[in-house]
Design a protein around this motif. Sequence first.
Motif, PDB file in Angstrom:
ATOM      1  N   ASN A 262       0.816  -1.224   0.000  1.00 18.22           N
ATOM      2  CA  ASN A 262       0.000   0.000   0.000  1.00 18.22           C
ATOM      3  C   ASN A 262       0.845   1.268   0.000  1.00 18.22           C
ATOM      4  OD1 ASN A 262      -2.036  -1.736   0.176  1.00 18.22           O
ATOM      5  ND2 ASN A 262      -2.556  -1.343   2.321  1.00 18.22           N
ATOM      6  N   ILE A 263       1.954   1.216   0.708  1.00 20.41           N
ATOM      7  CA  ILE A 263       2.818   2.417   0.805  1.00 20.41           C
ATOM      8  C   ILE A 263       3.455   2.704  -0.554  1.00 20.41           C
ATOM      9  CG2 ILE A 263       4.698   3.524   2.122  1.00 20.41           C
ATOM     10  CD1 ILE A 263       2.433   2.576   3.909  1.00 20.41           C
ATOM     11  N   THR A 264       3.792   1.634  -1.273  1.00 17.33           N
ATOM     12  CA  THR A 264       4.369   1.804  -2.614  1.00 17.33           C
ATOM     13  C   THR A 264       3.422   2.666  -3.457  1.00 17.33           C
ATOM     14  OG1 THR A 264       5.136  -0.485  -2.401  1.00 17.33           O
ATOM     15  CG2 THR A 264       5.335   0.511  -4.582  1.00 17.33           C
ATOM     16  N   VAL A 265       2.152   2.318  -3.430  1.00 14.93           N
ATOM     17  CA  VAL A 265       1.165   3.030  -4.255  1.00 14.93           C
ATOM     18  C   VAL A 265       0.996   4.470  -3.761  1.00 14.93           C
ATOM     19  CG1 VAL A 265      -1.237   3.021  -5.049  1.00 14.93           C
ATOM     20  CG2 VAL A 265      -0.006   0.863  -4.794  1.00 14.93           C
ATOM     21  N   LYS A 266       0.989   4.632  -2.442  1.00 13.62           N
ATOM     22  CA  LYS A 266       0.849   6.005  -1.912  1.00 13.62           C
ATOM     23  C   LYS A 266       2.016   6.878  -2.370  1.00 13.62           C
ATOM     24  CE  LYS A 266      -2.072   5.210   2.060  1.00 13.62           C
ATOM     25  NZ  LYS A 266      -2.164   4.897   3.466  1.00 13.62           N
ATOM     26  N   ILE A 267       3.200   6.325  -2.354  1.00 15.15           N
ATOM     27  CA  ILE A 267       4.380   7.112  -2.772  1.00 15.15           C
ATOM     28  C   ILE A 267       4.279   7.478  -4.257  1.00 15.15           C
ATOM     29  CG2 ILE A 267       6.902   7.126  -3.034  1.00 15.15           C
ATOM     30  CD1 ILE A 267       7.010   5.242  -0.596  1.00 15.15           C
ATOM     31  N   ILE A 268       3.860   6.525  -5.064  1.00 16.06           N
ATOM     32  CA  ILE A 268       3.708   6.811  -6.504  1.00 16.06           C
ATOM     33  C   ILE A 268       2.767   8.011  -6.670  1.00 16.06           C
ATOM     34  CG2 ILE A 268       2.796   5.964  -8.718  1.00 16.06           C
ATOM     35  CD1 ILE A 268       3.551   3.102  -7.743  1.00 16.06           C
ATOM     36  N   ASN A 269       1.645   7.987  -5.956  1.00 20.52           N
ATOM     37  CA  ASN A 269       0.670   9.076  -6.085  1.00 20.52           C
ATOM     38  C   ASN A 269       1.241  10.405  -5.614  1.00 20.52           C
ATOM     39  OD1 ASN A 269      -1.474   7.747  -7.302  1.00 20.52           O
ATOM     40  ND2 ASN A 269      -2.063   6.793  -5.369  1.00 20.52           N
ATOM     41  N   ILE A 270       1.999  10.381  -4.528  1.00 23.56           N
ATOM     42  CA  ILE A 270       2.605  11.625  -4.026  1.00 23.56           C
ATOM     43  C   ILE A 270       3.558  12.207  -5.067  1.00 23.56           C
ATOM     44  CG2 ILE A 270       4.271  12.536  -2.324  1.00 23.56           C
ATOM     45  CD1 ILE A 270       2.921  10.742  -0.237  1.00 23.56           C
ATOM     46  N   ILE A 271       4.365  11.351  -5.660  1.00 23.18           N
ATOM     47  CA  ILE A 271       5.359  11.845  -6.640  1.00 23.18           C
ATOM     48  C   ILE A 271       4.661  12.359  -7.901  1.00 23.18           C
ATOM     49  CG2 ILE A 271       7.371  11.193  -8.075  1.00 23.18           C
ATOM     50  CD1 ILE A 271       7.859  11.496  -4.966  1.00 23.18           C
ATOM     51  N   HIS A 272       3.607  11.685  -8.304  1.00 23.31           N
ATOM     52  CA  HIS A 272       2.876  12.164  -9.487  1.00 23.31           C
ATOM     53  C   HIS A 272       2.209  13.509  -9.217  1.00 23.31           C
ATOM     54  CE1 HIS A 272       2.732   8.020 -11.678  1.00 23.31           C
ATOM     55  NE2 HIS A 272       3.944   8.501 -11.505  1.00 23.31           N
ATOM     56  N   ARG A 273       1.704  13.671  -7.990  1.00 19.93           N
ATOM     57  CA  ARG A 273       1.097  14.965  -7.636  1.00 19.93           C
ATOM     58  C   ARG A 273       2.168  16.059  -7.657  1.00 19.93           C
ATOM     59  NH1 ARG A 273      -0.600  14.579  -2.232  1.00 19.93           N
ATOM     60  NH2 ARG A 273      -1.737  12.746  -2.879  1.00 19.93           N
ATOM     61  N   LEU A 274       3.308  15.729  -7.097  1.00 17.24           N
ATOM     62  CA  LEU A 274       4.427  16.680  -7.052  1.00 17.24           C
ATOM     63  C   LEU A 274       4.790  17.123  -8.474  1.00 17.24           C
ATOM     64  CD1 LEU A 274       6.179  17.589  -4.607  1.00 17.24           C
ATOM     65  CD2 LEU A 274       7.800  15.814  -5.230  1.00 17.24           C
ATOM     66  N   ARG A 275       4.785  16.170  -9.363  1.00 19.26           N
ATOM     67  CA  ARG A 275       5.157  16.471 -10.746  1.00 19.26           C
ATOM     68  C   ARG A 275       4.107  17.364 -11.420  1.00 19.26           C
ATOM     69  NH1 ARG A 275       6.742  11.398 -12.598  1.00 19.26           N
ATOM     70  NH2 ARG A 275       5.228  11.172 -14.259  1.00 19.26           N
ATOM     71  N   ARG A 276       2.855  17.058 -11.122  1.00 18.94           N
ATOM     72  CA  ARG A 276       1.792  17.920 -11.694  1.00 18.94           C
ATOM     73  C   ARG A 276       1.964  19.355 -11.206  1.00 18.94           C
ATOM     74  NH1 ARG A 276      -1.461  13.414 -10.711  1.00 18.94           N
ATOM     75  NH2 ARG A 276      -2.284  14.279  -8.785  1.00 18.94           N
ATOM     76  N   ASN A 277       2.551  19.494 -10.004  1.00 22.17           N
ATOM     77  CA  ASN A 277       2.766  20.837  -9.455  1.00 22.17           C
ATOM     78  C   ASN A 277       4.119  21.422  -9.838  1.00 22.17           C
ATOM     79  OD1 ASN A 277       0.241  20.833  -8.311  1.00 22.17           O
ATOM     80  ND2 ASN A 277       0.952  19.928  -6.389  1.00 22.17           N
ATOM     81  N   GLY A 278       4.784  20.797 -10.766  1.00 23.69           N
ATOM     82  CA  GLY A 278       5.970  21.417 -11.344  1.00 23.69           C
ATOM     83  C   GLY A 278       7.335  20.923 -10.881  1.00 23.69           C
ATOM     84  N   THR A 279       7.375  19.905 -10.004  1.00 28.64           N
ATOM     85  CA  THR A 279       8.687  19.386  -9.579  1.00 28.64           C
ATOM     86  C   THR A 279       9.022  18.135 -10.385  1.00 28.64           C
ATOM     87  OG1 THR A 279       8.358  20.225  -7.357  1.00 28.64           O
ATOM     88  CG2 THR A 279      10.034  18.513  -7.612  1.00 28.64           C
ATOM     89  N   ALA A 280      10.175  18.158 -11.044  1.00 27.25           N
ATOM     90  CA  ALA A 280      10.567  17.010 -11.873  1.00 27.25           C
ATOM     91  C   ALA A 280      11.112  15.891 -10.991  1.00 27.25           C
ATOM     92  CB  ALA A 280      11.605  17.452 -12.898  1.00 27.25           C
ATOM     93  N   ALA A 281      10.272  14.911 -10.702  1.00 25.82           N
ATOM     94  CA  ALA A 281      10.694  13.737  -9.928  1.00 25.82           C
ATOM     95  C   ALA A 281       9.972  12.531 -10.517  1.00 25.82           C
ATOM     96  CB  ALA A 281      10.319  13.914  -8.468  1.00 25.82           C
ATOM     97  N   TYR A 282      10.653  11.389 -10.546  1.00 26.09           N
ATOM     98  CA  TYR A 282      10.119  10.210 -11.237  1.00 26.09           C
ATOM     99  C   TYR A 282      10.377   8.978 -10.381  1.00 26.09           C
ATOM    100  CZ  TYR A 282      10.062  13.472 -15.127  1.00 26.09           C
ATOM    101  OH  TYR A 282       9.812  14.564 -15.917  1.00 26.09           O
ATOM    102  N   VAL A 283       9.460   8.010 -10.430  1.00 25.71           N
ATOM    103  CA  VAL A 283       9.641   6.814  -9.610  1.00 25.71           C
ATOM    104  C   VAL A 283      10.147   5.646 -10.447  1.00 25.71           C
ATOM    105  CG1 VAL A 283       7.798   7.417  -7.989  1.00 25.71           C
ATOM    106  CG2 VAL A 283       7.253   5.985  -9.967  1.00 25.71           C
ATOM    107  N   THR A 284      10.824   4.743  -9.764  1.00 25.20           N
ATOM    108  CA  THR A 284      11.108   3.435 -10.351  1.00 25.20           C
ATOM    109  C   THR A 284      11.103   2.403  -9.218  1.00 25.20           C
ATOM    110  OG1 THR A 284      12.494   2.148 -11.836  1.00 25.20           O
ATOM    111  CG2 THR A 284      13.653   3.676 -10.366  1.00 25.20           C
ATOM    112  N   ILE A 285      10.705   1.180  -9.565  1.00 22.73           N
ATOM    113  CA  ILE A 285      10.507   0.129  -8.553  1.00 22.73           C
ATOM    114  C   ILE A 285      11.030  -1.185  -9.118  1.00 22.73           C
ATOM    115  CG2 ILE A 285       8.762  -1.086  -7.156  1.00 22.73           C
ATOM    116  CD1 ILE A 285       6.887   1.391  -8.024  1.00 22.73           C
ATOM    117  N   ASP A 286      11.747  -1.955  -8.294  1.00 25.78           N
ATOM    118  CA  ASP A 286      12.227  -3.260  -8.754  1.00 25.78           C
ATOM    119  C   ASP A 286      11.355  -4.376  -8.202  1.00 25.78           C
ATOM    120  OD1 ASP A 286      14.217  -2.456 -10.525  1.00 25.78           O
ATOM    121  OD2 ASP A 286      15.491  -1.887  -8.854  1.00 25.78           O
TER     122      ASP A 286
END
Length: 333
Positions: A262-286
Amino acid sequence: MDKKSRQYSATAVACANIALIKYWGKRHRDKNLPAVGSISLTLNALKTETSVRFDDTLSVDWFEMNGQVAAGRPLQRVSRFLDLIWNNDRPKARVKSKNNFVTGAGLASSASGFAALALAANRAAHKDRSRQELSQLARQGSGSAARSIFGGFVEMKCGTHTTDNDYAVGLFDENYWDVRMLIAVTTREEKKISSTDGMMRTAQTSPYYKQWVSRQPHDLAEMRDSIERKDFSKMGELTEHSCFKMHGLAMSAKPPLLYWNNITVKIINIIHRLRRNGTAAYVTIDAGPQVKIMALPKSIDKVKQALHSLSGIKELIECKPGSGAVIKSFEQV
Ligand code: DP6
């Protein structure tokens, strides 16, 4: 190998790496040949230190991992790997390894582990392999380990069905571009399905596997180009795309492989929101639930702040580009 040369021990250090373009699938299981090439960034903060001492007086191999004596599959994997150092009979070895990070939970411990083991064992056995040969050797322990021989941005080349010596090459070293990777540890538990088993299941059962393999050269070319041009947003988009494509593929296996929590998904959503607000950050998961967030130094504090309020993150580890595997010490005992 003569008696004298059996009395040396060597210690090596290797950094883990994170794949930007993912390796998932094998074209030969026993030789551990990848079905696709991959591109990674070596990470300075995740390290394995391994000592190898070949010892004529031992009757079995002995392996200590993070202070605990290992048996079963981990020991077997190390023993088989050491067999590759010699063509024939070899002395048994004492191997001690420690990680400065959580082991077996999708933080690339096998990458730094087999890269360090390859260097240390090669040196302790008085062999004189080139970096390319060390990369080939490390690959036989774990595919991603071939990349940890080199620092910075690294490409694992995928051979053809008539070749069997796949190895990685350094694209740009650790001083080329200061890209940060923030690792959000969401659990310290070991993953339940190994990458190897996950890859085999995916290749055998996913309806999308063929498309995954055939599209990889295109993704690799685009990634090489974005790194060369230092185009961060392009590199980030390609990184996320490869990650979600790999996980979508794994989820389409039967039974499905879901490495996230569940935390993995929450983090993905946080980073995507951040990006929509103009911060260039991207996730990757193994092949585990940890999330790695890629950002430039100027944005890293914003990323940390955004993750601050999320309970469930056990640890945040900030990494810079790391160097290739090195011999730390070598002694006659
Ligand atoms: C998802 O290198 O652990 O991290 O060769 O079977 O040991 P084996 O697999 P391994 O797989 C790594 C898979 C990955 C993607 C990557 O690192 O490219």
